[in-house]
Design a protein around this motif. Structure first.
Motif, PDB file in Angstrom:
ATOM      1  N   ARG A 152       0.762  -1.183   0.022  1.00  0.00           N
ATOM      2  CA  ARG A 152       0.098   0.002   0.031  1.00  0.00           C
ATOM      3  C   ARG A 152       0.891   1.252   0.252  1.00  0.00           C
ATOM      4  N   THR A 153       1.855   1.252  -0.851  1.00  0.00           N
ATOM      5  CA  THR A 153       2.630   2.367  -1.004  1.00  0.00           C
ATOM      6  C   THR A 153       2.930   2.835  -2.261  1.00  0.00           C
ATOM      7  N   VAL A 154       2.879   4.506  -2.642  1.00  0.00           N
ATOM      8  CA  VAL A 154       2.994   4.866  -4.168  1.00  0.00           C
ATOM      9  C   VAL A 154       4.359   5.706  -3.984  1.00  0.00           C
ATOM     10  N   THR A 155       5.068   5.632  -5.155  1.00  0.00           N
ATOM     11  CA  THR A 155       6.314   6.134  -5.497  1.00  0.00           C
ATOM     12  C   THR A 155       6.331   6.576  -6.819  1.00  0.00           C
ATOM     13  N   VAL A 156       6.935   7.827  -6.834  1.00  0.00           N
ATOM     14  CA  VAL A 156       7.250   8.479  -8.272  1.00  0.00           C
ATOM     15  C   VAL A 156       8.904   8.643  -8.401  1.00  0.00           C
ATOM     16  N   ALA A 157       9.547   7.904  -9.346  1.00  0.00           N
ATOM     17  CA  ALA A 157      10.871   7.895  -9.324  1.00  0.00           C
ATOM     18  C   ALA A 157      11.511   7.731  -7.917  1.00  0.00           C
TER      19      ALA A 157
END
Length: 239
Positions: A152-157
């Motif tokens: 349940r994590t979101v990352t951008v670059a």
């Protein structure tokens, strides 16, 4: 399994007592803080499973409490918030959602409705992490954007993106159906199920928050696009 622990930040002790008795009888741990500052200290002392937050408090604005709650170490993105708003004022609801509340409930309310919303919010946090079966699911990747449904994590670059549990679920619904236009009702049905109805246009507020988290330019989004008069679509294009 220990019972979920709920914290209600509300200065009306009579209301808090009534809600507390009802929720404890329904299998929840419960405590009440009559002031915002005290409520924040309680969160630091013991991280609750959910916070019920009144918008009008004697020492500080409920929106300020929500903002500070989201900034507390260990609480950001982990503690869902249901905000209580007087008379269901639409602007209060919009601002509350923008501040990071997962849901809202206008006063006066029935304890049974509050219980239904608590169960829905806590279920949204638990079920996606478990998935439909015991198998782990690979992360969803769209260029530099990565959505890990199990963690349940979101990352951008590689940069973590903060959002509420409800916003995470909305993003997953869109990303899993990338390229498909979904109406607001279809999105809310996929997230909430049939237990609760979609309220007003709160989904638009959540989409704005998600864009702020994942888009390089939220005013000119490339991932979550609005289809005027219909709903939203998650674009498949890569970075």
């Amino acid at each position: 399994m220990s019972m979920p622990h709920l914290l209600m930040i509300e200065d009306d002790t009579r209301l808090g007592g009534m809600v507390g008795e009802y929720l404890q009888a329904s299998g929840y741990g419960f405590e009440q803080a009559p002031e915002g500052a005290l409520g924040l200290r309680r969160v630091q002392q013991r991280l609750p499973d959910l916070v019920i937050l009144d918008l009008m408090l004697p020492d500080m604005d409920g929106l300020a409490v929500c903002r500070q709650l989201r900034a507390l170490p260990g609480a950001a993105g982990r503690v869902p918030v249901i905000m209580l708003t007087a008379k269901g004022d639409p602007m209060d609801r919009v601002i509350g959602l923008e501040m990071g509340a997962d849901d809202y409930l206008p006063k006066p309310f029935e304890p049974r409705e509050l219980l239904a919303r608590i169960r829905a919010v806590l279920r949204r946090r638990a079920e996606p992490a478990l998935g439909p079966d015991a198998d782990s699911r690979p992360p969803l990747r769209f260029g530099s954007l990565e959505i890990d449904r199990d963690a349940r994590t979101v990352t951008v670059a590689g940069r973590p993106c903060e959002m509420t549990s409800h916003q995470f679920d909305l993003l997953v619904v869109l990303a899993e159906r990338a390229g498909r236009v979904l109406t607001r009702d279809q999105i809310m049905e996929a997230v909430r199920g049939r237990e609760l109805e979609a309220f007003d246009r709160s989904i638009d507020v959540h989409m704005g928050r998600i864009r702020q988290a994942i888009e390089a330019d939220p005013k000119h989004p490339r991932r979550i696009l609005t289809v005027r008069g219909v709903g939203y679509v998650f674009a498949k294009q890569q970075d």
